[in-house]
Design a protein around this motif. Structure first.
Motif, PDB file in Angstrom:
ATOM      1  N   GLU A 265       0.821  -1.210   0.000  1.00 41.90           N
ATOM      2  CA  GLU A 265       0.000   0.000   0.000  1.00 41.90           C
ATOM      3  C   GLU A 265       0.853   1.257   0.000  1.00 41.90           C
ATOM      4  OE1 GLU A 265      -3.224  -0.096   2.755  1.00 41.90           O
ATOM      5  OE2 GLU A 265      -3.767  -2.145   2.249  1.00 41.90           O
ATOM      6  N   VAL A 266       1.985   1.230   0.710  1.00 40.76           N
ATOM      7  CA  VAL A 266       2.865   2.401   0.693  1.00 40.76           C
ATOM      8  C   VAL A 266       3.503   2.558  -0.683  1.00 40.76           C
ATOM      9  CG1 VAL A 266       4.919   3.456   1.708  1.00 40.76           C
ATOM     10  CG2 VAL A 266       3.312   2.218   3.166  1.00 40.76           C
ATOM     11  N   ALA A 267       3.909   1.462  -1.306  1.00 44.39           N
ATOM     12  CA  ALA A 267       4.520   1.534  -2.632  1.00 44.39           C
ATOM     13  C   ALA A 267       3.575   2.164  -3.650  1.00 44.39           C
ATOM     14  CB  ALA A 267       4.944   0.136  -3.086  1.00 44.39           C
ATOM     15  N   ARG A 268       2.315   1.814  -3.571  1.00 46.60           N
ATOM     16  CA  ARG A 268       1.346   2.371  -4.524  1.00 46.60           C
ATOM     17  C   ARG A 268       1.241   3.886  -4.394  1.00 46.60           C
ATOM     18  NH1 ARG A 268      -1.950  -0.697  -7.760  1.00 46.60           N
ATOM     19  NH2 ARG A 268      -1.007  -2.758  -7.988  1.00 46.60           N
ATOM     20  N   LYS A 269       1.397   4.395  -3.192  1.00 46.27           N
ATOM     21  CA  LYS A 269       1.333   5.847  -2.993  1.00 46.27           C
ATOM     22  C   LYS A 269       2.462   6.552  -3.727  1.00 46.27           C
ATOM     23  CE  LYS A 269       0.426   7.527   1.048  1.00 46.27           C
ATOM     24  NZ  LYS A 269       0.457   7.811   2.506  1.00 46.27           N
ATOM     25  N   TYR A 270       3.588   5.837  -3.925  1.00 47.56           N
ATOM     26  CA  TYR A 270       4.745   6.423  -4.607  1.00 47.56           C
ATOM     27  C   TYR A 270       4.867   5.950  -6.061  1.00 47.56           C
ATOM     28  CZ  TYR A 270       6.262   8.251  -0.120  1.00 47.56           C
ATOM     29  OH  TYR A 270       6.324   8.960   1.067  1.00 47.56           O
ATOM     30  N   ASN A 271       3.790   5.355  -6.551  1.00 44.63           N
ATOM     31  CA  ASN A 271       3.738   4.870  -7.924  1.00 44.63           C
ATOM     32  C   ASN A 271       4.774   3.780  -8.195  1.00 44.63           C
ATOM     33  OD1 ASN A 271       2.170   5.077 -10.247  1.00 44.63           O
ATOM     34  ND2 ASN A 271       3.750   6.244 -11.327  1.00 44.63           N
ATOM     35  N   TYR A 272       5.003   2.934  -7.198  1.00 47.79           N
ATOM     36  CA  TYR A 272       5.840   1.763  -7.339  1.00 47.79           C
ATOM     37  C   TYR A 272       4.983   0.518  -7.187  1.00 47.79           C
ATOM     38  CZ  TYR A 272       9.666   4.988  -6.054  1.00 47.79           C
ATOM     39  OH  TYR A 272      10.539   6.032  -5.980  1.00 47.79           O
ATOM     40  N   ILE A 273       5.568  -0.623  -7.529  1.00 49.44           N
ATOM     41  CA  ILE A 273       4.992  -1.921  -7.195  1.00 49.44           C
ATOM     42  C   ILE A 273       6.042  -2.689  -6.409  1.00 49.44           C
ATOM     43  CG2 ILE A 273       4.317  -4.179  -8.111  1.00 49.44           C
ATOM     44  CD1 ILE A 273       2.794  -2.784 -10.283  1.00 49.44           C
ATOM     45  N   ALA A 274       5.647  -3.220  -5.277  1.00 45.42           N
ATOM     46  CA  ALA A 274       6.550  -4.020  -4.444  1.00 45.42           C
ATOM     47  C   ALA A 274       6.154  -5.481  -4.547  1.00 45.42           C
ATOM     48  CB  ALA A 274       6.471  -3.556  -2.990  1.00 45.42           C
ATOM     49  N   SER A 275       7.150  -6.361  -4.613  1.00 51.45           N
ATOM     50  CA  SER A 275       6.845  -7.776  -4.761  1.00 51.45           C
ATOM     51  C   SER A 275       7.828  -8.635  -3.967  1.00 51.45           C
ATOM     52  CB  SER A 275       6.910  -8.186  -6.229  1.00 51.45           C
ATOM     53  OG  SER A 275       6.733  -9.587  -6.345  1.00 51.45           O
ATOM     54  N   PHE A 276       7.285  -9.682  -3.337  1.00 55.01           N
ATOM     55  CA  PHE A 276       8.103 -10.701  -2.695  1.00 55.01           C
ATOM     56  C   PHE A 276       8.327 -11.888  -3.614  1.00 55.01           C
ATOM     57  CE2 PHE A 276       8.234  -8.792   1.359  1.00 55.01           C
ATOM     58  CZ  PHE A 276       6.992  -8.220   1.599  1.00 55.01           C
ATOM     59  N   PHE A 277       7.671 -11.877  -4.759  1.00 59.10           N
ATOM     60  CA  PHE A 277       7.698 -13.049  -5.632  1.00 59.10           C
ATOM     61  C   PHE A 277       9.048 -13.191  -6.309  1.00 59.10           C
ATOM     62  CE2 PHE A 277       6.353 -15.535  -9.445  1.00 59.10           C
ATOM     63  CZ  PHE A 277       5.905 -16.640  -8.759  1.00 59.10           C
ATOM     64  N   ILE A 278       9.407 -14.423  -6.651  1.00 59.80           N
ATOM     65  CA  ILE A 278      10.701 -14.714  -7.256  1.00 59.80           C
ATOM     66  C   ILE A 278      10.527 -14.874  -8.760  1.00 59.80           C
ATOM     67  CG2 ILE A 278      12.593 -16.380  -7.370  1.00 59.80           C
ATOM     68  CD1 ILE A 278      11.944 -17.101  -4.489  1.00 59.80           C
ATOM     69  N   GLU A 279      11.227 -14.045  -9.498  1.00 61.27           N
ATOM     70  CA  GLU A 279      11.278 -14.166 -10.940  1.00 61.27           C
ATOM     71  C   GLU A 279      12.692 -14.574 -11.340  1.00 61.27           C
ATOM     72  OE1 GLU A 279       8.982 -13.475 -13.725  1.00 61.27           O
ATOM     73  OE2 GLU A 279       7.708 -14.097 -12.076  1.00 61.27           O
ATOM     74  N   THR A 280      12.874 -14.904 -12.589  1.00 61.67           N
ATOM     75  CA  THR A 280      14.191 -15.298 -13.079  1.00 61.67           C
ATOM     76  C   THR A 280      15.212 -14.207 -12.767  1.00 61.67           C
ATOM     77  OG1 THR A 280      13.169 -16.568 -14.835  1.00 61.67           O
ATOM     78  CG2 THR A 280      15.495 -16.029 -15.089  1.00 61.67           C
ATOM     79  N   GLY A 281      16.295 -14.613 -12.152  1.00 59.36           N
ATOM     80  CA  GLY A 281      17.351 -13.652 -11.832  1.00 59.36           C
ATOM     81  C   GLY A 281      17.239 -13.065 -10.440  1.00 59.36           C
ATOM     82  N   PHE A 282      16.114 -13.269  -9.776  1.00 57.02           N
ATOM     83  CA  PHE A 282      15.945 -12.744  -8.424  1.00 57.02           C
ATOM     84  C   PHE A 282      15.742 -13.887  -7.445  1.00 57.02           C
ATOM     85  CE2 PHE A 282      14.577  -9.243 -11.137  1.00 57.02           C
ATOM     86  CZ  PHE A 282      15.338  -8.216 -10.625  1.00 57.02           C
ATOM     87  N   CYS A 283      16.241 -13.708  -6.265  1.00 58.20           N
ATOM     88  CA  CYS A 283      16.073 -14.720  -5.219  1.00 58.20           C
ATOM     89  C   CYS A 283      15.681 -14.002  -3.938  1.00 58.20           C
ATOM     90  CB  CYS A 283      17.358 -15.515  -5.041  1.00 58.20           C
ATOM     91  SG  CYS A 283      17.220 -16.826  -3.832  1.00 58.20           S
ATOM     92  N   ASN A 284      14.414 -13.767  -3.761  1.00 63.08           N
ATOM     93  CA  ASN A 284      13.932 -13.042  -2.596  1.00 63.08           C
ATOM     94  C   ASN A 284      13.817 -14.004  -1.420  1.00 63.08           C
ATOM     95  OD1 ASN A 284      13.789 -10.929  -4.322  1.00 63.08           O
ATOM     96  ND2 ASN A 284      11.558 -10.809  -4.385  1.00 63.08           N
ATOM     97  N   SER A 285      14.644 -13.798  -0.417  1.00 67.15           N
ATOM     98  CA  SER A 285      14.679 -14.734   0.696  1.00 67.15           C
ATOM     99  C   SER A 285      13.783 -14.263   1.835  1.00 67.15           C
ATOM    100  CB  SER A 285      16.110 -14.903   1.211  1.00 67.15           C
ATOM    101  OG  SER A 285      16.610 -13.683   1.716  1.00 67.15           O
ATOM    102  N   GLY A 286      13.337 -15.218   2.625  1.00 70.26           N
ATOM    103  CA  GLY A 286      12.586 -14.949   3.841  1.00 70.26           C
ATOM    104  C   GLY A 286      13.200 -15.760   4.961  1.00 70.26           C
TER     105      GLY A 286
END
Length: 483
Positions: A265-286
């Motif tokens: 919700e905060v990202a949308r206020k700044y016209n960004y999109i935030a994602s935890f999802f993993i796409e090719t080339g990214f490795c988002n850890s938890g």
């Protein structure tokens, strides 16, 4: 109707105790289940405080939020003036909101038969989680537990499963201090969105901190009770890391759950999109960083009093449990095909599994042990991806660790230390989700701890996911969903 109303009142009394007793009992401030009925003064005191907050902030709406299987918030918002009534009777929601996958198909129920989707469930608020949302105008939220209309806890509820494991831990004389460390990506919102997919720029937006965005996010999390210890740019442009302060009990998972909605919700206020999802080339850890303490939260059971920088015997037994169940744990902590690619990133050989590694102060290991004094001695469970449900990560970690404490298999040997006993069987992490599902089904300890109903449902859903893998063009829909 009168019978239904009586059963709902029964649920409410039990539930409100778990929210109010934090003022009276240290064990229940850690998210432990209980069945005692609260006294009226405690309930009145909590409601009085909430009413003051609602008036002070001129609130219009309150969100009743519950987690679905993926750790994503499913909520119903009510006008603020109905809040007290809904605290007593709860808010009804179709069960399928929490138990179906993001984009249900017409034949989905035929694939997943573990539970009945065509009924309602009741959201009962945990009043201690009531917070005004800084990023939503005149709106507050309260995290809810889920019950059937007959008053039984929803057995597929990740938060209920986590609370149940924390209760088992308390019964064994321990408490858990933990915190999540998350990676997430910041993207620029595309100019063109067609009906089939979302087109993102080739690279992410940020090279370093976007101060206004980060400051509003961190300050907002603080006001919702989720205290951020640190944040930083990570290894790639647009990749951010955020670390929470450790807390006892269910609060660490609640904080992670709050972040997953708040950053969106905060990202949308700044016209960004935030994602935890993993796409090719990214490795988002938890990562789940955690330590075991006595039941009063006074002594770290992982920390050696002799000053030696290694785990105690209790800590080694806990770690042995994590290693023993790592295959099944990985299924819950890396629950998608793309999540599991990170396990084989260092291996050039085509294998079906990789060894489960551990070490002291070694960030390349699946279980990284840090010995930095009593407060800083902990184990980082790094099997997780950022898309995993934090409540399931917490529950499964506790279940595996408890089995290590109670097992007679022996204690694992430390690196370079041959005096301890080795575990009876070397542990491996399956690279394929299909194999991890088999490991979860065959792991009797986790089956019993998490419940047969949940295991059947989780496995059925994941098999459905595998049967209906998204194409590359459609995968960005999940990027939006897993924000």
């Amino acid at each position: 109707m009168s019978k239904l109303r009586r059963t709902r009142k029964k649920v409410t009394k039990q539930h409100i105790f778990s929210t109010e007793v934090g003022e009276m009992d240290v064990s229940n401030s850690k998210g432990i289940l209980d069945t005692q009925i609260p006294t009226t003064p405690h309930l009145s005191s909590r409601m009085k405080h909430i009413k003051q907050e609602m008036a002070k902030n001129h609130l219009q709406f309150v969100r009743f939020e519950a987690t679905d299987l993926h750790g994503v918030s499913r909520s119903k918002s009510i006008p603020a003036h109905f809040f007290q009534e809904k605290v007593i009777h709860g808010v009804c929601m179709p069960r399928g909101y929490l138990e179906l996958i993001p984009n249900p198909k017409d034949d989905e129920v035929d694939h997943i038969r573990a539970t009945c989707f065509n009924s309602d469930i009741v959201l009962m608020p945990e009043l201690s989680t009531f917070r005004v949302l800084p990023w939503a105008e005149r709106t507050a939220r309260v995290i809810c537990d889920t019950f059937t209309v007959t008053g039984e806890p929803l057995l597929t509820s990740p938060r209920y499963i986590a609370k149940r494991q924390l209760s088992q831990l308390q019964d064994s004389g321990f408490s858990l201090l933990s915190a999540f460390i998350y990676d997430f990506c910041i993207f620029a919102v595309p100019e063109i969105i067609n009906s089939k997919t979302i087109s993102f720029p080739a690279s992410t937006l940020l090279n370093n901190h976007d101060q206004p965005f980060i400051q509003e996010l961190v300050d907002g999390l603080y006001h919702t009770g989720a205290n951020v210890e640190s944040f930083s740019s990570s290894t790639r442009p647009g990749l951010m890391e955020i670390c929470f302060l450790p807390e006892f009990g269910i609060s660490s998972a609640d904080n992670a759950f709050t972040l997953r909605t708040g950053v969106k919700e905060v990202a949308r206020k700044y016209n960004y999109i935030a994602s935890f999802f993993i796409e090719t080339g990214f490795c988002n850890s938890g990562i789940l960083s955690h330590s075991l303490w006595d039941v009063d939260g006074k002594k770290n059971m992982f920390c050696s009093s002799s000053g030696i920088e290694e785990l105690t015997i209790t800590g080694k037994k806990w770690l042995a449990g994590l290693l023993k169940h790592s295959a099944a744990l990985s299924c819950l902590m890396a629950p998608a095909v793309s999540c599991r690619k990170r396990y084989s990133k260092e291996s050039k050989d085509l294998k079906e599994s990789v060894p489960t590694t551990w070490g002291y102060n070694d960030n390349s290991c699946a279980f990284n042990i840090k010995c930095h004094g009593e407060k800083g001695t902990r184990i980082e469970n790094k099997l997780g991806s950022a898309t995993a449900n934090p409540y399931l990560v917490l529950a499964a970690t506790v279940a595996a660790g408890l089995d290590g404490l109670q097992s007679s298999d022996g204690v694992l040997a430390s690196p370079g230390d041959s005096t301890d006993l080795y575990p009876s069987k070397a542990s491996e992490i399956p690279l394929k989700l299909e194999d991890a599902l088999v490991a979860l089904e065959e792991d009797q300890c986790l089956r019993q701890a998490l419940g047969e109903t949940f295991i059947r449902y989780f496995v059925a859903m994941k098999k459905y996911d595998l049967e209906n893998e998204e194409t590359d063009a459609e995968r960005n829909k999940f990027l939006e969903y897993f924000i």
